[in-house]
Design a protein around this motif. Sequence first.
Motif, PDB file in Angstrom:
ATOM      1  N   GLY A   1       0.730  -1.338  -0.019  1.00 22.69           N
ATOM      2  CA  GLY A   1      -0.019   0.060  -0.029  1.00 22.69           C
ATOM      3  C   GLY A   1       0.698   1.039  -0.155  1.00 22.69           C
ATOM      4  N   ILE A   2       2.393   1.055  -0.248  1.00 19.20           N
ATOM      5  CA  ILE A   2       2.787   2.010  -0.388  1.00 19.20           C
ATOM      6  C   ILE A   2       3.183   3.117  -1.509  1.00 19.20           C
ATOM      7  N   TYR A   3       2.781   4.283  -1.545  1.00 22.09           N
ATOM      8  CA  TYR A   3       2.921   5.071  -2.600  1.00 22.09           C
ATOM      9  C   TYR A   3       3.339   6.473  -2.298  1.00 22.09           C
ATOM     10  N   ASP A   4       3.558   7.429  -3.312  1.00 18.33           N
ATOM     11  CA  ASP A   4       3.572   8.884  -2.945  1.00 18.33           C
ATOM     12  C   ASP A   4       2.121   9.421  -2.940  1.00 18.33           C
ATOM     13  N   THR A   5       1.651   9.504  -1.698  1.00 19.69           N
ATOM     14  CA  THR A   5       0.418  10.278  -1.414  1.00 19.69           C
ATOM     15  C   THR A   5       0.166  11.616  -1.800  1.00 19.69           C
ATOM     16  N   THR A   6       1.218  12.254  -1.809  1.00 21.86           N
ATOM     17  CA  THR A   6       1.078  13.525  -2.191  1.00 21.86           C
ATOM     18  C   THR A   6       1.064  13.924  -3.515  1.00 21.86           C
ATOM     19  N   ASN A   7       1.596  13.231  -4.462  1.00 21.45           N
ATOM     20  CA  ASN A   7       1.607  13.265  -5.853  1.00 21.45           C
ATOM     21  C   ASN A   7       0.897  12.350  -6.527  1.00 21.45           C
ATOM     22  N   LYS A   8       0.324  11.453  -5.629  1.00 21.85           N
ATOM     23  CA  LYS A   8      -0.536  10.250  -6.134  1.00 21.85           C
ATOM     24  C   LYS A   8       0.061   9.266  -7.210  1.00 21.85           C
TER      25      LYS A   8
END
Length: 259
Positions: free
Chosen positions: A148-155
């Motif tokens: 579930g890890i990803y760049d949550t700011t840049n999606k």
Amino acid sequence: MNIKDISTQLLYTTVPIYSKKSDGTFSSGTGFVFSVVESEKKSIPLLITNYHVLKDAVAGFVEFHIAEDGMPSEKSIRIQFDRGIINGNRLGDLDLIAVPLAASFNELQQRGITVFYRTVDQNIIPKSEIIDELAAIENITFIGYPSGIYDTTNKLPIIRQGITATPIWNKFKGTEVFLIDAGVFPGSSGSPVFIYNQGSYPTKEGIAIGNRLLFVGVISETMVRNDNDTKSYLDLGRVIDSRAMYREIENFLNRIQSA
């Protein structure tokens, strides 16, 4: 951002999937948009992921970028789903499921919302004669949301690389899969796998100059070793062959179009 760059566009083919189970717990996985191109003006967009990602879901959502001026923004929108998403959408006996997206995209468009995405299509699935010419060891790239890890700011998802652990042209244990040697973890299920070469790549005649992009499969499982009730990851992943996937997509579309 150079949105015309192939590797950048690959980032926008994938979406995170979160599914809620009957006991209230959530699990995550990866999905990607596959378009069946029927003509220059017509294609059928499908969300592809592993069947096991959704089979126990009672509800959930996928998250897409919102487009602004033809470019991806940092804003996103969630498309909700319920258990009905599963019914009749499994791709044969494969651990894959295809969910039509056209109705959801049209509904958002009517609300003045345009989603930004890029698609994988059948034109970059290598034909058998190309597969037969591949080396036993090929560099591979896959994109998704491990744990579930990803760049949550840049999606944006996570890009990972590795090599083939078994030749793509072999059927591993008689099945339409091959193995990759790479950091595959839960949440990577449903990640598209590519051979992506920039600048040059090997052929049976020698070295070819240029870029090469082949969609070779979908991650379905991370392989683990059990030692005294303790699980350890082997950095091996099972990948469903893209040709098997596309065969079942054609069967799926024929079935729903004739219904």
